[in-house]
Design a protein around this motif. Structure first.
Motif, PDB file in Angstrom:
ATOM      1  N   GLU A   1       0.821  -1.210   0.000  1.00  0.00           N
ATOM      2  CA  GLU A   1       0.000   0.000   0.000  1.00  0.00           C
ATOM      3  C   GLU A   1       0.857   1.264   0.000  1.00  0.00           C
ATOM      4  OE1 GLU A   1      -3.766  -1.960   2.490  1.00  0.00           O
ATOM      5  OE2 GLU A   1      -2.483  -0.431   3.410  1.00  0.00           O
ATOM      6  N   GLU A   2       1.940   1.256   0.767  1.00  0.00           N
ATOM      7  CA  GLU A   2       2.787   2.445   0.868  1.00  0.00           C
ATOM      8  C   GLU A   2       3.492   2.726  -0.457  1.00  0.00           C
ATOM      9  OE1 GLU A   2       3.603   5.685   3.072  1.00  0.00           O
ATOM     10  OE2 GLU A   2       2.466   3.948   3.796  1.00  0.00           O
ATOM     11  N   LEU A   3       3.968   1.674  -1.129  1.00  0.00           N
ATOM     12  CA  LEU A   3       4.632   1.874  -2.418  1.00  0.00           C
ATOM     13  C   LEU A   3       3.640   2.272  -3.506  1.00  0.00           C
ATOM     14  CD1 LEU A   3       7.118   0.692  -1.008  1.00  0.00           C
ATOM     15  CD2 LEU A   3       7.572  -0.613  -3.094  1.00  0.00           C
ATOM     16  N   ALA A   4       2.406   1.790  -3.401  1.00  0.00           N
ATOM     17  CA  ALA A   4       1.397   2.115  -4.407  1.00  0.00           C
ATOM     18  C   ALA A   4       1.110   3.610  -4.439  1.00  0.00           C
ATOM     19  CB  ALA A   4       0.112   1.338  -4.134  1.00  0.00           C
ATOM     20  N   LYS A   5       1.310   4.297  -3.319  1.00  0.00           N
ATOM     21  CA  LYS A   5       1.085   5.743  -3.281  1.00  0.00           C
ATOM     22  C   LYS A   5       2.041   6.475  -4.225  1.00  0.00           C
ATOM     23  CE  LYS A   5      -0.421   5.633   1.555  1.00  0.00           C
ATOM     24  NZ  LYS A   5      -0.109   6.063   2.947  1.00  0.00           N
ATOM     25  N   SER A   6       3.193   5.860  -4.492  1.00  0.00           N
ATOM     26  CA  SER A   6       4.173   6.472  -5.398  1.00  0.00           C
ATOM     27  C   SER A   6       4.192   5.791  -6.762  1.00  0.00           C
ATOM     28  CB  SER A   6       5.573   6.411  -4.767  1.00  0.00           C
ATOM     29  OG  SER A   6       5.603   7.107  -3.544  1.00  0.00           O
ATOM     30  N   GLY A   7       3.207   4.917  -7.000  1.00  0.00           N
ATOM     31  CA  GLY A   7       3.117   4.268  -8.303  1.00  0.00           C
ATOM     32  C   GLY A   7       4.049   3.092  -8.476  1.00  0.00           C
ATOM     33  N   LEU A   8       4.545   2.526  -7.380  1.00  0.00           N
ATOM     34  CA  LEU A   8       5.447   1.379  -7.456  1.00  0.00           C
ATOM     35  C   LEU A   8       4.692   0.088  -7.136  1.00  0.00           C
ATOM     36  CD1 LEU A   8       8.691   2.679  -5.700  1.00  0.00           C
ATOM     37  CD2 LEU A   8       8.441   2.067  -8.111  1.00  0.00           C
ATOM     38  N   THR A   9       4.920  -0.937  -7.931  1.00  0.00           N
ATOM     39  CA  THR A   9       4.297  -2.239  -7.700  1.00  0.00           C
ATOM     40  C   THR A   9       5.355  -3.327  -7.848  1.00  0.00           C
ATOM     41  OG1 THR A   9       2.193  -1.448  -8.611  1.00  0.00           O
ATOM     42  CG2 THR A   9       2.490  -3.831  -8.404  1.00  0.00           C
ATOM     43  N   PRO A  10       5.670  -4.065  -6.766  1.00  0.00           N
ATOM     44  CA  PRO A  10       6.653  -5.145  -6.889  1.00  0.00           C
ATOM     45  C   PRO A  10       6.096  -6.301  -7.703  1.00  0.00           C
ATOM     46  CG  PRO A  10       5.670  -5.125  -4.702  1.00  0.00           C
ATOM     47  CD  PRO A  10       5.159  -3.908  -5.403  1.00  0.00           C
ATOM     48  N   GLY A  11       6.989  -7.045  -8.350  1.00  0.00           N
ATOM     49  CA  GLY A  11       6.549  -8.213  -9.108  1.00  0.00           C
ATOM     50  C   GLY A  11       5.941  -9.267  -8.200  1.00  0.00           C
ATOM     51  N   SER A  12       6.542  -9.475  -7.021  1.00  0.00           N
ATOM     52  CA  SER A  12       6.027 -10.412  -6.026  1.00  0.00           C
ATOM     53  C   SER A  12       6.663 -10.075  -4.685  1.00  0.00           C
ATOM     54  CB  SER A  12       6.346 -11.860  -6.410  1.00  0.00           C
ATOM     55  OG  SER A  12       7.755 -12.063  -6.447  1.00  0.00           O
ATOM     56  N   ILE A  13       6.062 -10.593  -3.620  1.00  0.00           N
ATOM     57  CA  ILE A  13       6.585 -10.365  -2.277  1.00  0.00           C
ATOM     58  C   ILE A  13       6.671 -11.695  -1.542  1.00  0.00           C
ATOM     59  CG2 ILE A  13       6.132  -9.323  -0.016  1.00  0.00           C
ATOM     60  CD1 ILE A  13       4.948  -6.945  -1.353  1.00  0.00           C
ATOM     61  N   ASP A  14       7.832 -11.993  -0.987  1.00  0.00           N
ATOM     62  CA  ASP A  14       8.018 -13.161  -0.125  1.00  0.00           C
ATOM     63  C   ASP A  14       8.132 -12.673   1.316  1.00  0.00           C
ATOM     64  OD1 ASP A  14       8.084 -14.851  -2.342  1.00  0.00           O
ATOM     65  OD2 ASP A  14      10.249 -14.580  -2.585  1.00  0.00           O
ATOM     66  N   SER A  15       7.279 -13.214   2.199  1.00  0.00           N
ATOM     67  CA  SER A  15       7.275 -12.790   3.604  1.00  0.00           C
ATOM     68  C   SER A  15       7.917 -13.843   4.482  1.00  0.00           C
ATOM     69  CB  SER A  15       5.840 -12.522   4.075  1.00  0.00           C
ATOM     70  OG  SER A  15       5.256 -11.479   3.327  1.00  0.00           O
ATOM     71  N   PHE A  16       8.599 -13.404   5.537  1.00  0.00           N
ATOM     72  CA  PHE A  16       9.241 -14.300   6.488  1.00  0.00           C
ATOM     73  C   PHE A  16       8.973 -13.810   7.905  1.00  0.00           C
ATOM     74  CE2 PHE A  16      11.943 -13.855   2.689  1.00  0.00           C
ATOM     75  CZ  PHE A  16      11.868 -15.141   2.180  1.00  0.00           C
ATOM     76  N   VAL A  17       8.924 -14.741   8.852  1.00  0.00           N
ATOM     77  CA  VAL A  17       8.768 -14.349  10.245  1.00  0.00           C
ATOM     78  C   VAL A  17       9.369 -15.432  11.130  1.00  0.00           C
ATOM     79  CG1 VAL A  17       6.446 -15.378  10.427  1.00  0.00           C
ATOM     80  CG2 VAL A  17       7.127 -13.560  12.009  1.00  0.00           C
ATOM     81  N   THR A  18      10.084 -14.988  12.151  1.00  0.00           N
ATOM     82  CA  THR A  18      10.602 -15.866  13.204  1.00  0.00           C
ATOM     83  C   THR A  18      10.276 -15.184  14.527  1.00  0.00           C
ATOM     84  OG1 THR A  18      12.814 -14.956  13.651  1.00  0.00           O
ATOM     85  CG2 THR A  18      12.571 -16.281  11.650  1.00  0.00           C
ATOM     86  N   PRO A  19      10.565 -15.821  15.657  1.00  0.00           N
ATOM     87  CA  PRO A  19      10.294 -15.149  16.926  1.00  0.00           C
ATOM     88  C   PRO A  19      10.999 -13.807  17.079  1.00  0.00           C
ATOM     89  CG  PRO A  19      10.699 -17.470  17.300  1.00  0.00           C
ATOM     90  CD  PRO A  19      10.997 -17.220  15.855  1.00  0.00           C
ATOM     91  N   ARG A  20      12.092 -13.578  16.336  1.00  0.00           N
ATOM     92  CA  ARG A  20      12.888 -12.365  16.558  1.00  0.00           C
ATOM     93  C   ARG A  20      12.948 -11.430  15.358  1.00  0.00           C
ATOM     94  NH1 ARG A  20      18.622 -14.029  18.351  1.00  0.00           N
ATOM     95  NH2 ARG A  20      18.705 -11.903  19.138  1.00  0.00           N
ATOM     96  N   ARG A  21      12.168 -11.713  14.321  1.00  0.00           N
ATOM     97  CA  ARG A  21      12.290 -10.841  13.144  1.00  0.00           C
ATOM     98  C   ARG A  21      11.068 -10.990  12.224  1.00  0.00           C
ATOM     99  NH1 ARG A  21      17.662 -12.342  12.283  1.00  0.00           N
ATOM    100  NH2 ARG A  21      17.438 -13.737  14.080  1.00  0.00           N
ATOM    101  N   LEU A  22      10.725  -9.862  11.604  1.00  0.00           N
ATOM    102  CA  LEU A  22       9.773  -9.808  10.496  1.00  0.00           C
ATOM    103  C   LEU A  22      10.568  -9.391   9.265  1.00  0.00           C
ATOM    104  CD1 LEU A  22       6.589  -7.911  11.751  1.00  0.00           C
ATOM    105  CD2 LEU A  22       6.645 -10.209  10.782  1.00  0.00           C
ATOM    106  N   ALA A  23      10.315 -10.045   8.146  1.00  0.00           N
ATOM    107  CA  ALA A  23      11.091  -9.696   6.950  1.00  0.00           C
ATOM    108  C   ALA A  23      10.265  -9.920   5.699  1.00  0.00           C
ATOM    109  CB  ALA A  23      12.375 -10.527   6.893  1.00  0.00           C
ATOM    110  N   LEU A  24      10.662  -9.232   4.643  1.00  0.00           N
ATOM    111  CA  LEU A  24      10.066  -9.468   3.331  1.00  0.00           C
ATOM    112  C   LEU A  24      11.099  -9.191   2.258  1.00  0.00           C
ATOM    113  CD1 LEU A  24       9.446  -6.555   1.761  1.00  0.00           C
ATOM    114  CD2 LEU A  24       7.495  -6.514   3.279  1.00  0.00           C
ATOM    115  N   ILE A  25      10.897  -9.819   1.118  1.00  0.00           N
ATOM    116  CA  ILE A  25      11.689  -9.546  -0.077  1.00  0.00           C
ATOM    117  C   ILE A  25      10.715  -9.151  -1.179  1.00  0.00           C
ATOM    118  CG2 ILE A  25      13.181 -10.509  -1.867  1.00  0.00           C
ATOM    119  CD1 ILE A  25      14.413 -12.324   0.245  1.00  0.00           C
ATOM    120  N   ALA A  26      10.835  -7.915  -1.653  1.00  0.00           N
ATOM    121  CA  ALA A  26      10.017  -7.417  -2.758  1.00  0.00           C
ATOM    122  C   ALA A  26      10.833  -7.566  -4.039  1.00  0.00           C
ATOM    123  CB  ALA A  26       9.626  -5.965  -2.525  1.00  0.00           C
TER     124      ALA A  26
END
Length: 392
Positions: free
Chosen positions: A31-56
Motif C-alpha cells: 500500500e505504501e509503495l502504491a502511493k508512489s506508483g510502485l508495484t513489486p513483481g512479487s513479495i516473499d514474507s518471512f517471520v521468526t520469533p525475533r524478526r519480520l522480513a520481506l523480499i520485494a
C-alpha cells in the motif's frame, strides 16, 4: 529491476501474532509503495520469533513520471476561490488552462528514485503497524509520541539490490547487519542483499520461513515417534505454535511415568498441549502413550538428553497436580455438584442455572422423541445436541 530486502528485528514476538504480522507487513508495504506508483513483481514474507522480513522482487529503480489533472473553480468565481486552488496545486494563474470557463491545472510530477520512496515508506510502515498489543520502552517511553512495537525494536535491515536504504526511526538506523540464532550464532551477520538473506541466516541456525519450520517440526516429530512405535496425534495448531517459538526447531521425544495414564486421557492431553506445548502420542493399539514430544530451539551437544530430562521433571509435576485434582473431583458425585447450581442465579426472570439445565434437558429429549435429531443422520450441529442430551 531489482530486489529489495526489509528486516525488522526485535525481541521475541508472541507466536500467536506472527503469521498475521507477516501478512500485515506485506500489505502495508504494498500500500505504501502504491502511493508512489510502485508495484513489486512479487513479495516473499518471512517471520521468526525475533524478526519480520520481506523480499520485494522486481522493483524498478525509479518511479514513472506522472501527470495529474485537477479541476478548479469557474473563471468567474471570486478571487479567494482561485487563490485557494493555486495554493493547493502549487501553480501560478498563468500555468492554468481555461476550458469552457473552468480553470484546470495540469501538474507534472517527475519520477522519483525508488530508494528515496523506500526511505520514507519504512518509518511510515513501522509507525502504522497494527499489532494487537504493543509497548513503549526506554527513556523515550515517557511520551505518548514515542515508537510503539510488539516488543522493543532493535534493528532494521533495508537493502535495495546492494544499496543500503538509509532511514532512521526513534534512534534506530538501518544497516547491513542482523543477528543469527540467540545461542548458536549471537554475533552480527552482514547481509549483502535479498539474494543471500535466507542462506546466510540458515548458516547461522535461523530458518526464516515459518512454513518450513512447521514442516520440519511435523516431519521430525513423526519420525521420532515412529522410531519408538508411536504415532503423533495430529495437531496443526500446535505445530504452528511451536514453529512460532523456535528459529531452529529440534523435536525431542521424552517419556513420563505410565502410572499417570490412570488419569483420563483428555486431562493428560490438555496438560501436555496447553500447559507444555508438547505433542501427544498414541501407541500401536491406539491408546495414549506414556510419552511426549517437545520442540527445542537448539542442537544440543548431548543430543537433547538434558532438555528431555528437564521437561520430564516439569511434566511430572504438572501431571501430579492433574491427578490430584482429578482424584479430589471424584470424591464428590456429579449429582451433588448439580445441587450447587440451585444457588447460582442464571437470570432474575429465568431462575437459577439448575432451572436452565432442566429446560435444556427437556428440549434435548423433545428433539430426539420428535425425530428431529436421530442417531443415523447427524449433522455437526446435531452431534452437539446429542452430546448435550447425554450430559444431561
Amino acid at each position: 529491476m531489482t530486489d529489495f530486502l526489509l528486516e525488522l528485528r526485535c525481541e521475541e514476538i508472541p507466536a500467536r501474532m506472527q503469521l498475521k504480522a507477516s501478512d500485515d507487513l506485506a500489505r502495508l508495504f504494498t500500500e505504501e509503495l502504491a502511493k508512489s506508483g510502485l508495484t513489486p513483481g512479487s513479495i516473499d514474507s518471512f517471520v521468526t520469533p525475533r524478526r519480520l522480513a520481506l523480499i520485494a522482487r522486481d522493483l524498478p529503480l525509479e518511479t514513472a513520471a506522472v501527470s495529474e489533472e485537477h479541476k478548479g473553480p469557474r473563471t468567474s468565481a471570486p478571487p479567494q476561490a482561485l487563490e485557494g486552488f493555486l495554493r493547493k496545486t502549487g501553480l501560478t494563474q498563468d500555468q492554468l488552462e481555461d476550458r469552457g470557463g473552468i480553470w484546470f491545472a495540469v501538474v507534472n510530477k517527475p519520477g522519483r528514485a525508488t530508494a528515496e520512496v523506500l526511505a520514507q515508506a519504512i518509518p511510515a510502515i513501522i509507525r502504522a503497524f497494527p499489532w494487537p498489543k504493543s509497548m513503549r520502552w526506554g527513556a523515550a517511553s515517557q511520551t505518548t509520541e514515542s515508537l510503539r512495537w510488539v516488543r522493543p525494536l532493535q534493528g532494521i535491515v533495508a537493502i535495495l539490490g546492494e544499496q543500503l536504504i538509509d532511514c532512521e526511526i526513534d534512534g534506530i538506523r538501518s544497516g547491513y547487519a542482523t543477528l543469527g540464532h540467540r545461542f548458536h550464532h549471537p554475533a552480527e551477520i552482514t547481509i549483502g542483499g535479498a539474494g543471500d538473506y535466507a542462506q546466510k541466516l540458515r548458516a547461522c541456525h535461523v530458518i526464516v520461513s515459518h512454513h518450513e519450520r512447521q514442516a520440519i517440526i511435523a516431519d521430525k516429530a513423526a519420525q521420532a515417534a515412529a522410531a519408538h512405535g508411536y504415532t503423533v496425534i495430529e495437531d496443526k495448531g500446535l505445530v504452528a505454535e511451536n514453529a512460532g517459538l523456535t528459529e531452529w526447531p529440534v523435536p525431542l521425544l521424552g517419556d513420563f511415568d505410565p502410572v499417570f495414564l490412570e488419569v483420563p486421557p483428555e486431562v493428560i492431553q490438555l496438560t501436555l498441549r496447553i500447559n507444555q506445548k508438547y505433542f501427544v502420542l498414541r501407541d500401536s493399539t491406539g491408546k495414549l502413550a506414556p510419552a511426549f514430544i517437545c520442540t527445542a530451539n537448539i542442537d544440543a551437544k548431548d543430543g537433547g538428553a538434558a532438555i528431555i530430562a528437564g521437561n520430564r521433571k516439569v511434566l511430572a509435576a504438572r501431571l501430579s497436580d492433574a491427578r490430584f485434582f482429578w482424584e479430589q473431583d471424584r470424591k464428590t458425585r456429579l449429582e451433588d455438584h448439580a445441587k450447587k447450581l440451585e444457588r447460582i442465579t442464571f437470570h432474575e426472570k429465568l431462575g437459577t442455572v439448575a432451572d436452565k439445565v432442566e429446560r435444556v434437558a427437556k428440549l434435548a429429549r423433545w428433539l430426539v422423541e420428535e425425530g428431529i435429531v436421530t442417531s443415523g443422520t447427524l449433522s455437526l450441529e446435531g452431534e452437539g445436541r446429542v452430546r448435550v442430551l447425554e450430559l444431561m
